[in-house]
Design a protein around this motif. Structure first.
Motif, PDB file in Angstrom:
ATOM      1  N   ASN A   2       8.018  -8.582  -1.798  1.00 38.31           N
ATOM      2  CA  ASN A   2       8.227  -8.489  -3.229  1.00 38.31           C
ATOM      3  C   ASN A   2       6.915  -8.794  -3.940  1.00 38.31           C
ATOM      4  O   ASN A   2       6.410  -9.911  -3.865  1.00 38.31           O
ATOM      5  N   GLY A  34       0.076   1.538   5.048  1.00 39.47           N
ATOM      6  CA  GLY A  34       1.505   1.658   4.818  1.00 39.47           C
ATOM      7  C   GLY A  34       2.228   2.248   6.009  1.00 39.47           C
ATOM      8  O   GLY A  34       3.305   1.771   6.403  1.00 39.47           O
ATOM      9  N   GLY A  37       2.744  -0.167   8.758  1.00 33.20           N
ATOM     10  CA  GLY A  37       3.555  -1.324   8.406  1.00 33.20           C
ATOM     11  C   GLY A  37       2.756  -2.565   8.075  1.00 33.20           C
ATOM     12  O   GLY A  37       3.319  -3.657   8.006  1.00 33.20           O
ATOM     13  N   ASP A  40       3.682  -3.021   2.545  1.00 32.40           N
ATOM     14  CA  ASP A  40       4.821  -2.247   2.057  1.00 32.40           C
ATOM     15  C   ASP A  40       4.401  -1.600   0.745  1.00 32.40           C
ATOM     16  O   ASP A  40       4.399  -2.251  -0.304  1.00 32.40           O
ATOM     17  N   LYS A  46       4.121   5.853  -1.665  1.00 26.85           N
ATOM     18  CA  LYS A  46       4.664   6.173  -0.342  1.00 26.85           C
ATOM     19  C   LYS A  46       4.179   7.523   0.172  1.00 26.85           C
ATOM     20  O   LYS A  46       4.070   7.735   1.381  1.00 26.85           O
ATOM     21  N   GLU A  49       1.556   7.875   2.884  1.00 22.78           N
ATOM     22  CA  GLU A  49       1.880   7.629   4.288  1.00 22.78           C
ATOM     23  C   GLU A  49       2.206   8.905   5.049  1.00 22.78           C
ATOM     24  O   GLU A  49       2.313   8.878   6.282  1.00 22.78           O
ATOM     25  N   TRP A 158      -4.357  -7.169  -1.866  1.00 24.22           N
ATOM     26  CA  TRP A 158      -3.069  -7.470  -1.236  1.00 24.22           C
ATOM     27  C   TRP A 158      -2.967  -8.924  -0.809  1.00 24.22           C
ATOM     28  O   TRP A 158      -1.919  -9.558  -0.987  1.00 24.22           O
TER      29      TRP A 158
END
Length: 201
Positions: A2, A34, A37, A40, A46, A49, A158
């Protein structure tokens, strides 16, 4: 995972800034992280990926890596990518928030585009000035520095978003200074060369 708003802003800022230096590295490394893994990715990212996009961005990443090491070719590459890096940086930054958060996505796009423009202009100006030097080592060193800075900044966004903001603040001050210094240098160089060309003709 999250992600809270400050970290999403950090990721958006890193994607925008890094896109101005190495767009294809950003797309490939983010998508690869991504897909494996390691992170996220937000829904809006997305797509990075997808195998086809990974192959395409990976190929362009490799091409840019070598093109950026060749004096003259690097400047041409930068000029061509002026119309690519800035909107791509804005789009990647906006993708961090996705279409569900239109206000944040718009703000992120403005942030990403501005940071991409700043880093791109600083890179292009600095490398153009370096290409006037008779030795190739400065140009190569600057290129390798850019190769290393991009993954480091992406990782910081990140893992340590506060550190990312600090590093980004320092980088922006340095880049704005470099643009000012080297733009004046290149302008003076062109002014010196112009009379010589007129004299030859």
């Amino acid at each position: 995972m999250n992600l809270d708003t400050p970290q999403l802003v950090a990721i958006a800022a890193a994607l925008g800034w890094a896109s101005g230096l190495r767009l294809y590295a950003v797309v490939f490394l983010t998508g690869l992280a991504g897909a494996l893994g390691w992170v996220d990715l937000p829904a809006g990212l997305k797509v990075l990926e997808q195998p086809l996009l990974l192959w395409a961005s990976g190929g362009m990443f490799a091409l840019e890596f070598f093109a950026d090491k060749i004096p003259g070719v690097d400047t041409v590459w930068d000029v061509v990518h002026t119309v690519v890096r800035i909107p791509a940086g804005a789009a990647l930054a906006a993708g961090v928030f996705g279409s569900d958060e239109a206000t944040w996505a718009t703000a992120a796009a403005l942030l990403g585009g501005t940071l991409a423009a700043t880093s791109h202009i600083a890179k292009a100006t600095t490398r153009a000035a370096a290409n006037t030097l008779p030795e190739p080592f400065t140009n190569l060193g600057l290129s390798l520095f850019g190769d290393g800075a991009v993954p480091v900044m992406l990782w910081l966004s990140w893992a340590h978003p506060i550190a990312l903001f600090v590093a980004l603040g320092v980088a922006l001050v340095v880049m704005v200074t470099l643009v000012w210094v080297f733009f004046r240098f290149l302008k003076a160089l062109v002014a010196r060369l112009a009379p010589r060309r007129q004299h030859v003709h």
